[in-house]
Design a protein around this motif. Sequence first.
Motif: not given
Length: 105
Positions: A4-20
């Motif tokens: 329940n503590l896991t933050k689930i993110i989308t591929i768009e969120d991943v792209m933003e986090m990694l600046s891709i």
Amino acid sequence: MIDNLTKIITIEDVMEMLSISSKKTIYTYIQQGKLNPINKDDWHIEGRYEFDSEDVVRLQEELKKPGLTTKEVAQQLDISVTTVNKYIKQGWLPAFQEEYRGINC
């Protein structure tokens, strides 16, 4: 089972986090095993991959450059790359050489 503590993110969120800017890079990371969707086997139900944000942070750390390039040092010190190399050769500026595989590798 997802904690329940896991933050689930989308591929768009991943792209933003990694600046891709390309989803293709994310798919490459998945194929290479560098990034594992939490719904890899049933992604088609939601129609998208989902990721644990902690895994993305781990990958973010893994992809960091090992240091500054001679060009980056020259820009920060407002001197030429040639001068940076001269300082390195003279031992005035500590340096190491390491292969940088970058984000799109």
